[in-house]
Design a protein around this motif. Sequence first.
Motif, PDB file in Angstrom:
ATOM      1  N   LYS A 137       0.963  -0.864   0.263  1.00 23.90           N
ATOM      2  CA  LYS A 137       0.007  -0.069   0.152  1.00 23.90           C
ATOM      3  C   LYS A 137       1.076   1.379  -0.382  1.00 23.90           C
ATOM      4  N   PRO A 138       0.049   2.414  -0.646  1.00 23.21           N
ATOM      5  CA  PRO A 138       0.817   3.801  -0.398  1.00 23.21           C
ATOM      6  C   PRO A 138       0.878   3.968   0.494  1.00 23.21           C
ATOM      7  N   PRO A 139       1.834   5.009   1.478  1.00 17.32           N
ATOM      8  CA  PRO A 139       3.219   5.384   0.565  1.00 17.32           C
ATOM      9  C   PRO A 139       4.135   5.098   0.026  1.00 17.32           C
ATOM     10  N   TYR A 140       4.736   4.871  -1.221  1.00 15.92           N
ATOM     11  CA  TYR A 140       5.570   4.105  -1.656  1.00 15.92           C
ATOM     12  C   TYR A 140       7.143   4.981  -1.335  1.00 15.92           C
ATOM     13  N   ASN A 141       8.444   4.750  -1.484  1.00 11.87           N
ATOM     14  CA  ASN A 141       9.845   4.898  -1.021  1.00 11.87           C
ATOM     15  C   ASN A 141      10.533   4.640  -2.549  1.00 11.87           C
ATOM     16  N   GLU A 142      11.090   5.783  -3.271  1.00 14.03           N
ATOM     17  CA  GLU A 142      11.106   5.244  -5.224  1.00 14.03           C
ATOM     18  C   GLU A 142      12.159   5.026  -5.098  1.00 14.03           C
ATOM     19  N   ASN A 143      13.287   4.189  -3.661  1.00 15.86           N
ATOM     20  CA  ASN A 143      14.308   3.383  -3.721  1.00 15.86           C
ATOM     21  C   ASN A 143      13.923   1.820  -3.637  1.00 15.86           C
ATOM     22  N   TRP A 144      12.555   1.615  -3.105  1.00 11.33           N
ATOM     23  CA  TRP A 144      11.632   0.902  -3.242  1.00 11.33           C
ATOM     24  C   TRP A 144      11.998  -0.469  -4.496  1.00 11.33           C
ATOM     25  N   ARG A 145      12.097  -1.560  -4.829  1.00 14.05           N
ATOM     26  CA  ARG A 145      12.540  -2.373  -5.814  1.00 14.05           C
ATOM     27  C   ARG A 145      11.550  -2.926  -5.921  1.00 14.05           C
ATOM     28  N   ILE A 146      11.068  -3.939  -7.772  1.00 14.20           N
ATOM     29  CA  ILE A 146       9.515  -5.000  -7.402  1.00 14.20           C
ATOM     30  C   ILE A 146      11.234  -5.580  -8.203  1.00 14.20           C
ATOM     31  N   PHE A 147      10.673  -6.995  -8.428  1.00 18.06           N
ATOM     32  CA  PHE A 147      11.877  -7.980  -8.303  1.00 18.06           C
ATOM     33  C   PHE A 147      11.725  -9.566  -8.588  1.00 18.06           C
ATOM     34  N   ALA A 148      11.942  -9.510  -9.604  1.00 21.67           N
ATOM     35  CA  ALA A 148      11.028 -10.405 -11.037  1.00 21.67           C
ATOM     36  C   ALA A 148      11.847 -10.648 -12.619  1.00 21.67           C
ATOM     37  N   ARG A 149      11.349 -11.535 -12.727  1.00 22.07           N
ATOM     38  CA  ARG A 149      11.357 -11.708 -14.217  1.00 22.07           C
ATOM     39  C   ARG A 149      10.986 -10.660 -15.496  1.00 22.07           C
ATOM     40  N   SER A 150      12.049  -9.797 -16.346  1.00 25.54           N
ATOM     41  CA  SER A 150      11.708  -8.994 -16.793  1.00 25.54           C
ATOM     42  C   SER A 150      11.287  -7.615 -16.368  1.00 25.54           C
ATOM     43  N   ALA A 151      10.940  -7.457 -14.510  1.00 23.47           N
ATOM     44  CA  ALA A 151      10.921  -6.164 -14.385  1.00 23.47           C
ATOM     45  C   ALA A 151      11.544  -4.900 -15.107  1.00 23.47           C
ATOM     46  N   SER A 152      12.754  -5.430 -15.166  1.00 15.52           N
ATOM     47  CA  SER A 152      13.087  -4.149 -16.225  1.00 15.52           C
ATOM     48  C   SER A 152      13.275  -4.522 -17.584  1.00 15.52           C
ATOM     49  N   ASP A 153      13.303  -5.672 -17.920  1.00 19.19           N
ATOM     50  CA  ASP A 153      14.158  -6.287 -19.670  1.00 19.19           C
ATOM     51  C   ASP A 153      13.366  -7.473 -19.660  1.00 19.19           C
ATOM     52  N   ASP A 154      12.052  -6.523 -20.418  1.00 17.97           N
ATOM     53  CA  ASP A 154      11.613  -5.634 -20.963  1.00 17.97           C
ATOM     54  C   ASP A 154       9.877  -5.541 -20.745  1.00 17.97           C
ATOM     55  N   LYS A 155       9.378  -5.804 -19.832  1.00 16.80           N
ATOM     56  CA  LYS A 155       7.793  -5.649 -19.568  1.00 16.80           C
ATOM     57  C   LYS A 155       7.450  -4.467 -18.630  1.00 16.80           C
ATOM     58  N   GLY A 156       8.581  -3.783 -17.268  1.00 18.31           N
ATOM     59  CA  GLY A 156       8.539  -2.447 -16.893  1.00 18.31           C
ATOM     60  C   GLY A 156       8.402  -1.243 -18.330  1.00 18.31           C
ATOM     61  N   PRO A 157       9.150  -1.787 -18.914  1.00 23.84           N
ATOM     62  CA  PRO A 157       8.578  -0.262 -20.297  1.00 23.84           C
ATOM     63  C   PRO A 157       7.132  -0.488 -20.712  1.00 23.84           C
ATOM     64  N   ILE A 158       7.375  -2.319 -20.909  1.00 29.05           N
ATOM     65  CA  ILE A 158       5.619  -1.933 -21.596  1.00 29.05           C
ATOM     66  C   ILE A 158       4.468  -1.895 -21.130  1.00 29.05           C
ATOM     67  N   VAL A 159       4.697  -1.033 -19.410  1.00 29.70           N
ATOM     68  CA  VAL A 159       3.560  -1.052 -18.723  1.00 29.70           C
ATOM     69  C   VAL A 159       3.963  -0.170 -18.170  1.00 29.70           C
ATOM     70  N   MET A 160       4.754   0.655 -18.554  1.00 28.24           N
ATOM     71  CA  MET A 160       4.945   2.328 -18.623  1.00 28.24           C
ATOM     72  C   MET A 160       4.523   2.829 -18.989  1.00 28.24           C
ATOM     73  N   LEU A 161       4.504   2.430 -20.798  1.00 27.23           N
ATOM     74  CA  LEU A 161       3.878   2.976 -21.511  1.00 27.23           C
ATOM     75  C   LEU A 161       2.588   2.917 -21.298  1.00 27.23           C
ATOM     76  N   LEU A 162       1.930   1.864 -21.120  1.00 28.43           N
ATOM     77  CA  LEU A 162       0.156   1.529 -20.792  1.00 28.43           C
ATOM     78  C   LEU A 162      -0.443   2.236 -19.865  1.00 28.43           C
ATOM     79  N   ALA A 163       0.634   2.857 -18.465  1.00 31.79           N
ATOM     80  CA  ALA A 163      -0.115   3.201 -17.683  1.00 31.79           C
ATOM     81  C   ALA A 163      -0.536   5.125 -18.577  1.00 31.79           C
ATOM     82  N   ALA A 164       0.624   5.319 -19.213  1.00 33.03           N
ATOM     83  CA  ALA A 164       0.767   6.745 -19.596  1.00 33.03           C
ATOM     84  C   ALA A 164       0.084   7.082 -20.305  1.00 33.03           C
ATOM     85  N   LEU A 165      -0.714   5.744 -20.944  1.00 32.48           N
ATOM     86  CA  LEU A 165      -2.001   6.160 -22.330  1.00 32.48           C
ATOM     87  C   LEU A 165      -3.038   6.049 -21.217  1.00 32.48           C
ATOM     88  N   TYR A 166      -2.954   5.495 -19.718  1.00 33.58           N
ATOM     89  CA  TYR A 166      -4.058   5.416 -18.512  1.00 33.58           C
ATOM     90  C   TYR A 166      -4.267   6.584 -17.835  1.00 33.58           C
TER      91      TYR A 166
END
Length: 501
Positions: A137-166
């Motif tokens: 639950k929020p609030p979030y510390n910006e230095n926290w991390r989410i650990f999972a395969r493809s979190a950064s390469d490259d699913k994270g940026p795909i969802v960034m685009l989705l979220a930006a569109l939302y």
Amino acid sequence: MRILLIFVLIQAVNIIESDAQNLNQSDQESHLILLDSFLSIPNNGQYLDHIEQNIDWLSEKFKNLGFTIHVLESKGNPLFYAERKINQNLPTVLFYMHFDGQPVDSTEWDQKNPYDPVYKRKSASGNWQLISNDVPKPPYNENWRIFARSASDDKGPIVMLLAALYEIEDELLTPKFNIKIILDSEEELGSPNLLDVVQSYNTMLKSDYLVVADGPMHDSGNPTLKFGNRGITTISMQIYGPNFSQHSGHFGNYAPNPVFRAANLLSTMKDVYGRVTIPGFYDNVRLGKVALMELSKVPDNEEDIRNRAGFAIPDKVGSNYQEAMQYPSLNVRGIRAGWVGSEARTIVPDKVTIEMDIRTVPETDGERLVNHVKTHISDQGFTILNKPPTLQQMLEIEKPLFFKYKVLMYPFRTQMDSDLGHWLSESLQKAHQKEVVKIRISGGSLPLSFIINELEIPAVLVPLVNPDNNQHSPNENLRIGNYFDGIHSLKTILLNPIIID
């Protein structure tokens, strides 16, 4: 048609707090739930059912945003395509990303399942401590991390685009260009079918601009533009001793040891400073005054680079990190011979397998560099074969060597002083109020030349994730501050009109 390729990069370190605050806490939580959902779907490109599950998820999300969906069939895995027309008089931007990920070895991860995201914070001692197995639950510390395969390469940026569109839809705003999206399902396999797909669907994919969100930002924390990528060519060699492994007591000093043969050969390929000594390897690479000036503006901290990588003295191919990336590289990525550790045996091994890669730059060609390597090997007295030697060949040839290679990806580079570069720089400066780092060419490789050449588009690179993300490795992660800032960056790009002089 003026066409442009864009890559969007956003750095993990020192992201300004105000960027993340463009999202309220409720939106932040919703966007994390969206990311968590996507990361929970396995995505090994070697399994078709993984790919199909991801395509189903993507189809639902993009349909909800008014996109038309197509599944692009190939000789391998299908690719995902989405399109949304805003106005026929506006330019069209094609986004490229990939949703497949590297294979996982769960025994090497600090969590039970790499496809079940977990949230962690760094303790005072520098260790990662679990916050929650579920979206906290929020609030979030910006230095926290989410650990999972493809979190950064490259699913994270795909969802960034989705979220930006939302975000844009929720604010009743409209993107400033038509949007096309192609998501690769075999990038981690070398994108073997991407060229065929781009050729088959050329008309559908035709665009004015290409934006690729993949890779880490510059260490400085500033938004980054990368104007190129190196290509990659792989080499596999086998060097032989006896036809099968022999007792080292009976055959040591008599049967040739392939490990020493391999070591001697490899030692002739580079000097003690790490510079390739194969004749012609660096031909055509010239760094003029303009290029050197561009390289000097990148705010690298080379001590930090070495500390993170864990070595004391760099090779001397260039005078600094950026210069080194402008040259082709020759790398040994793996060697196998005999047995080691508790399985070590007193034998003369029968063969050594050597796996190498060459990172190419636009002034070089993978085929030509391979020919230089083969000529050099022949000059060392080896006989190069296109398949493993027969027993008869082993008896007749003094130094047989099996050699095969494959050009996997090609390099590209776009001029920095371009309409594309100016537009992207303006977008990222507007988003973050920071000077944009402009990198002439990135060291890694992406399968973008297929798109660039077929659609006749130049390229600029702009990644979105933290550089210490462990991509391709166990414990891959995405910094939460980077995730929220990436949404803000893409939202700003989507809302920034494209003006071409």
